[in-house]
Motif scaffolding. Structure first.
Motif, PDB file in Angstrom:
ATOM      1  N   THR A   1       0.844  -1.194   0.000  1.00 34.26           N
ATOM      2  CA  THR A   1       0.000   0.000   0.000  1.00 34.26           C
ATOM      3  C   THR A   1       0.879   1.243   0.000  1.00 34.26           C
ATOM      4  OG1 THR A   1      -0.009   0.219   2.390  1.00 34.26           O
ATOM      5  CG2 THR A   1      -1.663  -1.241   1.448  1.00 34.26           C
ATOM      6  N   VAL A   2       0.253   2.374  -0.239  1.00 30.42           N
ATOM      7  CA  VAL A   2       0.995   3.636  -0.163  1.00 30.42           C
ATOM      8  C   VAL A   2       1.601   3.803   1.222  1.00 30.42           C
ATOM      9  CG1 VAL A   2       0.766   6.144  -0.258  1.00 30.42           C
ATOM     10  CG2 VAL A   2      -0.385   4.719  -1.951  1.00 30.42           C
ATOM     11  N   THR A   3       0.817   3.445   2.244  1.00 35.23           N
ATOM     12  CA  THR A   3       1.288   3.610   3.614  1.00 35.23           C
ATOM     13  C   THR A   3       2.524   2.745   3.872  1.00 35.23           C
ATOM     14  OG1 THR A   3      -0.961   4.059   4.301  1.00 35.23           O
ATOM     15  CG2 THR A   3       0.603   3.491   6.021  1.00 35.23           C
ATOM     16  N   ASP A   4       2.493   1.488   3.417  1.00 40.03           N
ATOM     17  CA  ASP A   4       3.661   0.626   3.598  1.00 40.03           C
ATOM     18  C   ASP A   4       4.873   1.211   2.886  1.00 40.03           C
ATOM     19  OD1 ASP A   4       2.373  -1.181   5.170  1.00 40.03           O
ATOM     20  OD2 ASP A   4       1.864  -2.543   3.519  1.00 40.03           O
ATOM     21  N   SER A   5       4.653   1.709   1.690  1.00 38.95           N
ATOM     22  CA  SER A   5       5.748   2.307   0.925  1.00 38.95           C
ATOM     23  C   SER A   5       6.322   3.515   1.655  1.00 38.95           C
ATOM     24  CB  SER A   5       5.219   2.693  -0.460  1.00 38.95           C
ATOM     25  OG  SER A   5       6.060   3.634  -1.041  1.00 38.95           O
ATOM     26  N   ALA A   6       5.437   4.363   2.195  1.00 42.26           N
ATOM     27  CA  ALA A   6       5.906   5.535   2.941  1.00 42.26           C
ATOM     28  C   ALA A   6       6.679   5.102   4.180  1.00 42.26           C
ATOM     29  CB  ALA A   6       4.712   6.411   3.337  1.00 42.26           C
TER      30      ALA A   6
ATOM     31  N   ASP B   1      11.708   4.558   7.223  1.00 44.59           N
ATOM     32  CA  ASP B   1      12.743   3.785   7.930  1.00 44.59           C
ATOM     33  C   ASP B   1      14.111   4.027   7.294  1.00 44.59           C
ATOM     34  OD1 ASP B   1      11.016   2.645   9.726  1.00 44.59           O
ATOM     35  OD2 ASP B   1      10.700   0.826   8.536  1.00 44.59           O
ATOM     36  N   ARG B   2      14.125   4.044   5.956  1.00 45.66           N
ATOM     37  CA  ARG B   2      15.383   4.240   5.236  1.00 45.66           C
ATOM     38  C   ARG B   2      15.948   5.627   5.526  1.00 45.66           C
ATOM     39  NH1 ARG B   2      13.560   2.478   0.207  1.00 45.66           N
ATOM     40  NH2 ARG B   2      13.121   4.651  -0.245  1.00 45.66           N
ATOM     41  N   ALA B   3      15.084   6.634   5.515  1.00 49.97           N
ATOM     42  CA  ALA B   3      15.535   8.005   5.767  1.00 49.97           C
ATOM     43  C   ALA B   3      16.011   8.174   7.205  1.00 49.97           C
ATOM     44  CB  ALA B   3      14.403   8.987   5.453  1.00 49.97           C
ATOM     45  N   LEU B   4      15.293   7.580   8.165  1.00 46.50           N
ATOM     46  CA  LEU B   4      15.691   7.661   9.580  1.00 46.50           C
ATOM     47  C   LEU B   4      17.076   7.068   9.783  1.00 46.50           C
ATOM     48  CD1 LEU B   4      12.993   6.513  12.188  1.00 46.50           C
ATOM     49  CD2 LEU B   4      14.281   8.646  12.154  1.00 46.50           C
ATOM     50  N   THR B   5      17.283   5.876   9.246  1.00 51.55           N
ATOM     51  CA  THR B   5      18.571   5.205   9.423  1.00 51.55           C
ATOM     52  C   THR B   5      19.685   5.979   8.733  1.00 51.55           C
ATOM     53  OG1 THR B   5      17.446   3.083   9.551  1.00 51.55           O
ATOM     54  CG2 THR B   5      19.808   3.029   9.063  1.00 51.55           C
ATOM     55  N   ALA B   6      19.420   6.463   7.516  1.00 50.97           N
ATOM     56  CA  ALA B   6      20.444   7.240   6.795  1.00 50.97           C
ATOM     57  C   ALA B   6      20.790   8.509   7.550  1.00 50.97           C
ATOM     58  CB  ALA B   6      19.944   7.570   5.390  1.00 50.97           C
ATOM     59  N   ALA B   7      19.770   9.174   8.129  1.00 53.31           N
ATOM     60  CA  ALA B   7      20.015  10.417   8.863  1.00 53.31           C
ATOM     61  C   ALA B   7      20.823  10.141  10.130  1.00 53.31           C
ATOM     62  CB  ALA B   7      18.683  11.088   9.205  1.00 53.31           C
TER      63      ALA B   7
ATOM     64  N   THR C   1      17.339  13.832   2.607  1.00 52.79           N
ATOM     65  CA  THR C   1      16.694  14.206   1.344  1.00 52.79           C
ATOM     66  C   THR C   1      17.098  13.236   0.232  1.00 52.79           C
ATOM     67  OG1 THR C   1      18.442  15.843   0.926  1.00 52.79           O
ATOM     68  CG2 THR C   1      16.404  16.648   1.934  1.00 52.79           C
ATOM     69  N   ALA C   2      18.350  12.749   0.259  1.00 54.42           N
ATOM     70  CA  ALA C   2      18.747  11.727  -0.725  1.00 54.42           C
ATOM     71  C   ALA C   2      17.929  10.460  -0.550  1.00 54.42           C
ATOM     72  CB  ALA C   2      20.242  11.422  -0.592  1.00 54.42           C
ATOM     73  N   ALA C   3      17.512  10.191   0.676  1.00 52.91           N
ATOM     74  CA  ALA C   3      16.671   9.017   0.941  1.00 52.91           C
ATOM     75  C   ALA C   3      15.196   9.316   0.711  1.00 52.91           C
ATOM     76  CB  ALA C   3      16.896   8.536   2.381  1.00 52.91           C
ATOM     77  N   GLY C   4      14.890  10.537   0.246  1.00 51.38           N
ATOM     78  CA  GLY C   4      13.526  10.834  -0.196  1.00 51.38           C
ATOM     79  C   GLY C   4      12.609  11.461   0.836  1.00 51.38           C
TER      80      GLY C   4
ATOM     81  N   VAL D   1       6.951  12.129  10.285  1.00 49.54           N
ATOM     82  CA  VAL D   1       5.579  12.598  10.109  1.00 49.54           C
ATOM     83  C   VAL D   1       5.075  12.134   8.753  1.00 49.54           C
ATOM     84  CG1 VAL D   1       4.073  14.623   9.927  1.00 49.54           C
ATOM     85  CG2 VAL D   1       5.995  14.625  11.546  1.00 49.54           C
ATOM     86  N   ILE D   2       3.944  11.439   8.752  1.00 49.15           N
ATOM     87  CA  ILE D   2       3.271  11.051   7.505  1.00 49.15           C
ATOM     88  C   ILE D   2       1.814  11.499   7.636  1.00 49.15           C
ATOM     89  CG2 ILE D   2       2.578   9.135   6.007  1.00 49.15           C
ATOM     90  CD1 ILE D   2       4.996   7.573   7.016  1.00 49.15           C
ATOM     91  N   ASP D   3       1.315  12.232   6.635  1.00 45.81           N
ATOM     92  CA  ASP D   3      -0.056  12.762   6.680  1.00 45.81           C
ATOM     93  C   ASP D   3      -0.318  13.535   7.967  1.00 45.81           C
ATOM     94  OD1 ASP D   3      -0.586  11.589   4.215  1.00 45.81           O
ATOM     95  OD2 ASP D   3      -1.391   9.741   5.116  1.00 45.81           O
ATOM     96  N   GLY D   4       0.665  14.293   8.408  1.00 49.12           N
ATOM     97  CA  GLY D   4       0.464  15.171   9.562  1.00 49.12           C
ATOM     98  C   GLY D   4       0.570  14.504  10.914  1.00 49.12           C
ATOM     99  N   GLU D   5       0.810  13.184  10.936  1.00 47.02           N
ATOM    100  CA  GLU D   5       0.860  12.458  12.214  1.00 47.02           C
ATOM    101  C   GLU D   5       2.251  11.885  12.445  1.00 47.02           C
ATOM    102  OE1 GLU D   5      -1.701  12.232  14.311  1.00 47.02           O
ATOM    103  OE2 GLU D   5      -3.029  13.333  12.950  1.00 47.02           O
ATOM    104  N   PHE D   6       2.696  11.911  13.698  1.00 44.89           N
ATOM    105  CA  PHE D   6       3.932  11.225  14.059  1.00 44.89           C
ATOM    106  C   PHE D   6       3.719   9.712  13.962  1.00 44.89           C
ATOM    107  CE2 PHE D   6       4.290  15.157  16.753  1.00 44.89           C
ATOM    108  CZ  PHE D   6       5.321  15.728  16.023  1.00 44.89           C
TER     109      PHE D   6
END
Lengths: 264, 264
Positions: free
Chosen positions: B2-7, B12-18, B67-70, B114-119
């Motif tokens: 789903t879109v949610t799973d993809s987000a 997760d990828r962005a958190l770990t990269a950061a 940002t590189a991780a999207g 934050v996704i769709d305004g929610e933590f």
């Protein structure tokens, strides 16, 4: 080798053996026991305060190691363990034991060596990371910040009590930054290394000898000063009911200003 | 997917990269620059406060990686960096930057997604040791202490200021233990893991969103509660001039008692 050199060699060996034993015992204790068990009261210590289980198991390991290495031990729970050596370790087995028992990773093994009644060297070891800081009276790898004024100082403090509220507030409201890490020996290390400008018990008379003995060596050899807020000498003795309000500062000037602020 | 799973995967990828970028940049910075350079003021941040050099170099590394991780990034110095993603990281690059610049080893990278305004998830990483704590809104490996009463609570606090002296003292004199580590996100982690019972800004309105955003996820998913002392909702928004007096507590009961003590 002179007698003094021989005693220094024995002292170094005992310090290292005690620190190694403390690290091993700490890691085993936090991996083995629940927080409830670690903080449970196991006995009344020689310093007159209730002793947590974590203090007892780590102190026992230290005493075994230090005496096997040929040193007497003065420690908060068991008191004075005299093996007839010229070398005595004044030991805080787990400084910050409330932190350690709760899982706050700010606790240290700390010891000062006494030969012929004088502090000669000291080591503090951060139990969570294994980092160690050592100095002798004449040799330190560290330098204090050089800060001379409370109004520009970052100060670590013991928590306030009703009995020293006004003195505590005079220090806290003048300093530029306040920390309470609840681990006196680590806070003193940060003064020695120039990361903090001072660490004080603002007149609550909470400090026992082992809370500030290592600071006398580590901080003074690094350019700082260690005083008592009420001018009592901080010196070796086996009466563990004695208390001080230690002032550990980057410079003598800052130490004297802190003493004035605490005395009011 | 789903879109949610993809987000979530992107998050997760962005958190770990950061977090990886923050660790690398921190280690390079403390090994390369003097304490004077690290704490020098490099710019005025988007949050309206002066920004230290150490904040800038670590934030820059994080923004590049995230940002590189999207992911979009909301961070204290650069503000809102919008790459058009469904995923935003609310980042404190170096929480406890005064500690980090001085050589006090208590500072963290911390971020909430934050996704769709929610933590949705959050991670705090202790920069000195590399230890990491992660949780989502529904999944945490940690449990708070369960403490329900201030008189039996160990409480971490921000330092007192003249403007909140009475409220600060009401909390400090009732709690059983007080700490000031000067690192909000690490102090919140200790509430999530049950090592401390609460962490509060006792009414000084110092907290910015990134100081308490990770706590909202980590502590609430672990059984605790996060409130503002003056009942303002703690929610995502890109206005970095907003402030809160965060109450991070082991239970809702303790959070409400702390709110009462602060309001007086």
């Amino acid at each position: 080798m002179t007698v003094t050199d021989s005693a220094r060699t024995a002292a170094d060996r005992a310090l290292t053996a005690a620190a190694d034993a403390a690290m091993d015992a700490y890691r085993t204790a936090v991996a083995t026991y629940s927080r409830e068990k670690l903080k449970s009261i196991a006995m009344d210590g020689a310093d007159g305060t209730p002793t947590m289980f974590i203090d007892v198991v780590i102190e026992d390991a230290i005493i075994t190691a230090a005496t096997a290495a040929g040193a007497n031990v003065l420690s908060e729970e068991r008191g004075w363990v005299d093996v007839g050596s010229a070398v005595t370790l004044v030991v805080d087995p787990v400084d910050g034991s409330a932190n350690a028992a709760a899982g706050i990773p700010l606790s240290c093994f700390s010891a000062a060596v006494v030969i012929d009644g004088e502090f000669t060297e000291a080591m503090t070891c951060w139990l969570h990371t294994g980092e160690r800081w050592w100095a002798s009276r004449t040799e330190s790898a560290f330098r204090t910040s050089g800060c001379t004024s409370l109004s520009s100082a970052a100060v670590s403090m013991l928590r306030p009590h009703p009995r020293n509220r006004d003195a505590w507030w005079r220090v806290a409201s003048t300093a530029t930054r306040i920390r309470i890490l609840s681990c006196s020996t680590l806070e003193s290390v940060f003064v020695a290394t120039g990361s903090a400008d001072a660490f004080v018990d603002a007149g609550s008379d909470t400090h026992r000898l082992m809370d500030i003995a290592a600071a006398v060596v580590l901080v003074e050899a690094s350019g700082g000063a260690v005083l008592d807020a009420y001018d009592r000498p901080i010196e070796f003795g086996i009466d563990l009911t004695k208390r001080w309000s230690g002032i550990v500062a980057a410079t003598p000037e800052l130490a004297h200003e802190l003493r004035g602020a605490i005395q009011g």
